[in-house]
Write an enzyme that holds these catalytic residues in place. Structure first.
Site, PDB file in Angstrom:
ATOM      1  N   GLU A   1     -53.256  27.300-152.709  1.00 43.03           N
ATOM      2  CA  GLU A   1     -54.634  26.582-152.760  1.00 43.03           C
ATOM      3  C   GLU A   1     -55.374  26.653-154.052  1.00 43.03           C
ATOM      4  O   GLU A   1     -55.271  27.730-154.863  1.00 43.03           O
ATOM      5  CB  GLU A   1     -55.943  27.106-151.711  1.00 43.03           C
ATOM      6  CG  GLU A   1     -55.355  26.947-150.424  1.00 43.03           C
ATOM      7  CD  GLU A   1     -56.733  27.631-149.423  1.00 43.03           C
ATOM      8  OE1 GLU A   1     -56.991  26.726-148.642  1.00 43.03           O
ATOM      9  OE2 GLU A   1     -57.288  28.389-149.524  1.00 43.03           O
TER      10      GLU A   1
ATOM     11  N   GLU B   1     -48.224  30.726-141.577  1.00 47.29           N
ATOM     12  CA  GLU B   1     -48.726  29.840-142.882  1.00 47.29           C
ATOM     13  C   GLU B   1     -48.311  30.395-144.129  1.00 47.29           C
ATOM     14  O   GLU B   1     -48.393  31.529-144.439  1.00 47.29           O
ATOM     15  CB  GLU B   1     -50.292  29.390-142.683  1.00 47.29           C
ATOM     16  CG  GLU B   1     -50.784  28.646-143.512  1.00 47.29           C
ATOM     17  CD  GLU B   1     -52.379  28.220-143.366  1.00 47.29           C
ATOM     18  OE1 GLU B   1     -52.930  27.909-144.253  1.00 47.29           O
ATOM     19  OE2 GLU B   1     -52.818  28.290-142.218  1.00 47.29           O
TER      20      GLU B   1
ATOM     21  N   ASP C   1     -49.424  29.660-148.082  1.00 48.15           N
ATOM     22  CA  ASP C   1     -50.365  28.747-148.835  1.00 48.15           C
ATOM     23  C   ASP C   1     -50.347  28.859-150.157  1.00 48.15           C
ATOM     24  O   ASP C   1     -50.304  29.655-150.781  1.00 48.15           O
ATOM     25  CB  ASP C   1     -51.823  29.431-148.729  1.00 48.15           C
ATOM     26  CG  ASP C   1     -52.336  29.120-147.037  1.00 48.15           C
ATOM     27  OD1 ASP C   1     -51.845  28.351-146.439  1.00 48.15           O
ATOM     28  OD2 ASP C   1     -53.256  29.813-146.675  1.00 48.15           O
TER      29      ASP C   1
END
Length: 267
Positions: free
Chosen positions: A101, A97, A99
């Site tokens: 955010e 993953e 990311d």
């Protein structure tokens, strides 16, 4: 060595080649019961959050390395408690993953941009930033460059983070699992703003984030496949990290009293 070369060639040969996207064709709103909407013949997508539910979407295609651009305009005003997540991910307990955010905040306070990299299910590689502009006033481009040597996260073309392949010192690197693009807008007021001290103000709902101008480069002979930071880009990365980085796991000696993670020593 020969097996690795064959596998790598197979991965490259199976890449999806994409250009400027149509959200109707390239993405699927996967949850939210109508709170995710596509407008303007597929040119604009919005996600909304209210007290009952958030919403999210994912790409129809999977990518095995690539350069991904997406323009976002974040939830304006009092966005405390909300999280807008935009990331690449595979599935399963040993998923990879990458990311972005965006952690909301009270009106007038800056968003926190939280970044992380997971490989084989292990993350805990957080770097956090404030931005040098208001990400709610207009659209800005958030980019993920992912190739076999490095991951570079950029904002409006300015690199904010580089994560290098550190397999040479025994650290796993995302390179074997194709990943989809995901995004979601959801309530995380138990942790998102000041560690959960500031709760979501539902009188401000619905909260809305907007997306446009998605672009993916994943042709097997693209320049991104061997792209690295030049001296100008390194200077811009240093400027961001000197002025806007608010947390770096690679300098958190209290968290790692026995020594920082191995990849933190990569130059």
């Amino acid at each position: 060595m020969a097996v690795s070369s064959i596998l790598f060639a197979f991965i490259l040969g199976s890449l999806v080649v994409a250009s400027a996207a149509n959200f109707n064709q390239d993405f699927d709103v996967t949850w939210g019961d109508g709170r995710g909407k596509i407008f303007n013949n597929g040119e604009l997508l919005t996600l909304s959050l209210d007290k009952a539910s958030g919403s999210g979407f994912q790409s129809n295609n999977e990518y095995m390395f690539g350069k991904i651009d997406m323009q976002l305009k974040l939830v304006p005003g009092n966005s405390a408690g909300t999280v807008t997540a935009y990331y690449l991910s595979s599935q399963g307990p040993t998923h990879d993953e990458i990311d972005f955010e965006f952690l909301g905040n009270l009106s007038g306070d800056p968003y926190t941009l939280h970044t992380n990299v997971f490989s084989q299910g292990k993350g805990e590689r957080e770097q956090q930033f404030h931005l040098w502009f208001d990400p709610t006033a207009d659209f800005h481009t958030y980019s993920i460059l992912w190739n076999p040597q490095r991951i570079i996260l950029s904002v409006d073309g300015t690199p904010i983070r580089e994560y290098k392949n550190a397999e040479s010192v025994g650290v796993s690197y995302p390179k074997n699992q194709p990943m989809r693009i995901y995004s979601s807008l959801w309530n995380a007021d138990d942790w998102a703003t000041r560690g959960g001290l500031v709760k979501t103000d539902w009188t401000q709902a619905p909260f809305t984030a907007s997306y446009r101008n998605f672009k993916a480069e994943s042709s097997k002979n693209g320049a991104w496949l061997t792209e690295e930071l030049d001296s100008t880009s390194r200077a811009r990365l240093k400027w961001v990290q000197d002025n806007y980085m608010i947390y770096n796991y690679c300098t958190d000696t209290k968290r790692y009293p026995q020594g920082l993670p191995k990849e933190c020593n990569m130059s």
